[in-house]
Design a protein around this motif. Sequence first.
Motif, mmCIF file in Angstrom:
data_model
loop_
_atom_site.group_PDB
_atom_site.id
_atom_site.type_symbol
_atom_site.label_atom_id
_atom_site.label_comp_id
_atom_site.label_asym_id
_atom_site.label_seq_id
_atom_site.Cartn_x
_atom_site.Cartn_y
_atom_site.Cartn_z
ATOM 1 N N SER A 34 45.056 57.150 39.535
ATOM 2 C CA SER A 34 44.638 55.760 39.727
ATOM 3 C C SER A 34 45.363 55.149 40.919
ATOM 4 O O SER A 34 46.405 55.647 41.362
ATOM 5 N N ARG A 90 44.898 48.510 39.296
ATOM 6 C CA ARG A 90 43.761 49.418 39.202
ATOM 7 C C ARG A 90 42.530 48.686 39.713
ATOM 8 O O ARG A 90 42.443 47.460 39.607
ATOM 9 N N PHE A 124 38.221 48.509 39.728
ATOM 10 C CA PHE A 124 37.026 48.909 38.989
ATOM 11 C C PHE A 124 35.789 48.337 39.657
ATOM 12 O O PHE A 124 35.762 47.163 40.025
ATOM 13 N N ARG A 153 31.830 47.421 39.170
ATOM 14 C CA ARG A 153 30.849 47.133 38.105
ATOM 15 C C ARG A 153 29.658 48.091 38.201
ATOM 16 O O ARG A 153 29.099 48.325 39.277
ATOM 17 N N TRP A 156 32.066 50.105 33.868
ATOM 18 C CA TRP A 156 32.826 50.117 35.113
ATOM 19 C C TRP A 156 33.095 51.554 35.548
ATOM 20 O O TRP A 156 33.214 52.457 34.722
ATOM 21 N N ARG A 157 33.208 51.736 36.841
ATOM 22 C CA ARG A 157 33.654 52.995 37.414
ATOM 23 C C ARG A 157 34.968 52.717 38.141
ATOM 24 O O ARG A 157 35.047 51.823 38.981
ATOM 25 N N GLU A 158 36.005 53.464 37.792
ATOM 26 C CA GLU A 158 37.319 53.206 38.390
ATOM 27 C C GLU A 158 37.458 53.920 39.726
ATOM 28 O O GLU A 158 37.096 55.092 39.861
ATOM 29 N N GLN A 194 30.887 56.186 34.836
ATOM 30 C CA GLN A 194 30.827 54.867 34.210
ATOM 31 C C GLN A 194 31.483 54.900 32.839
ATOM 32 O O GLN A 194 31.354 55.870 32.090
ATOM 33 N N VAL A 219 35.552 49.180 29.835
ATOM 34 C CA VAL A 219 36.963 48.836 30.035
ATOM 35 C C VAL A 219 37.224 47.554 29.249
ATOM 36 O O VAL A 219 36.780 46.466 29.635
#
Length: 364
Positions: free
Chosen positions: A19, A161, A163, A165, A170-172, A189, A192
Motif C-alpha cells: 500500500s 492509503r 482508493f 471509486r 473501491w480499488r486501492e 474492486q 472498504v
Amino acid sequence: MTTLEDILTRRIAKTGPISIAEYMAECLLHPEHGYYATKDPLGAEGDFTTAPEISQMFGEMIGLALAQAWMDQGSPSPFTLAELGPGRGTLMADILRATKGVPGFHAAAQVHLIEASPVLRDRQSKQLATYHVTHHDSVGTLPDAPLFLVANEFFDALPIRQFQRDGDGWRERQIGIEDGKLTMGLTAQMPVEDLAHRLSDTKDGDLVEHCSAAMGITKTIAQCIAAHGGAVLIIDYGDWVSVGDTLQAVKDHTPVPPLSTPGNADLTAHVDFAALTSAADQLDPHLLTPQGVFLERLGIIARAQNLAGKLSGEALNAHIAAHRRLTHPDEMGTLFKVLGLTRADAPDLPGLQRNRSQAHSDGT
C-alpha cells in the motif's frame, strides 16, 4: 550499497504489491534509510521550510493563543503543553519565549514532545536545553492531565492509503514493480468499511485518501481532553474532505515524483479535516479557518509592525516577505488551515469561532 529502493523492490517481488501507507512509512521512518530517521530536513540546506522557521511571529501568535485558552479554562495546574512532530523545536521555543510573561503559565506547564526521529529529538533537546522536556514515541504515553497541544505540519506526513471509486466499492492504489521499477497499480474492486460514508459524495473514478494513523492519534488526544480539559490546534494544508490524489514528494525545495527517490525526499498528503473531527467526536470543533485569517485575528499585523520598526535594509525586506508568506492568500495564508478542538463547555479558542456550519469553512 543497498538502497531503500532495492529493499522495497525485493520485498514486493517476494510478497506482492504494498500500500501507499506502507511505502510512506518505510520511506520516512526506515531505521537505516528513512527520511526522518536519518536527517534534519528543514531549512535552506534541507528540503522544505515550515512556518516556525519562516518567522518568530508564527510561534508567538500560537503561544499566546494557547496561553489565553489556558487562562480561559481556569489556568489548570499542572498541565501538559505538547507538540506533535516538533521539527527542530523552533515552534515550542517561540511558544515558551512568548509566554514567559503570562502569570503562572510556565510554572504550571509540563513540556512534552512527540517525535519519532532520533536526529530531530537531538535538535529539539539542544533548542530547548533550558527547559525540562519529555519526549514520547506516541501520544498514548502523554500524562493524564489537561492537555494544550499544537500540531503544525504533522498530520500531512502520516501514511495514507488511496482508493479509487468503482461502483459501490473501491480499488486501492498500490505499489508494484514493472520493468524492475516501482510503479502504481490498482487492486480488484472491494468494499472498504471506513469509506462507506464516501459513497454518498463521490462518483466512479474519484480518488479519496484515508489516514488511519491520523484517526487513531486524534482519538487518543480527544479522549484526554474530554476527560481532563484543554485544547488542540491543528495547522496543516488540506481541505474539509479528501478528493483527488494529493500525494507529493519534495527534495531540495522542489517537487519530485513520489516513487523516484525512496527515503531521500519528504512525502506528504493533504489533510482531511472532516475525518479528524469525526475521530474527535467527543470534542467540539471550531470553524476550519485559513491560516492567514487566524494569524490576523491573533494580532500578527500589529506584531509585524512593531518588529519592523526595529529593522532596516535587507532585514526589513526579509521580515516583510516572511509576514506575507505566512498570511497572504497566494502563499501559505489560504493553503494552510487551522482546526481547533475543545470540550463543548470550553470558551471559544482565540482566533477561531465555533463550527456553526461547515458551509462557511472558508473562514467567513
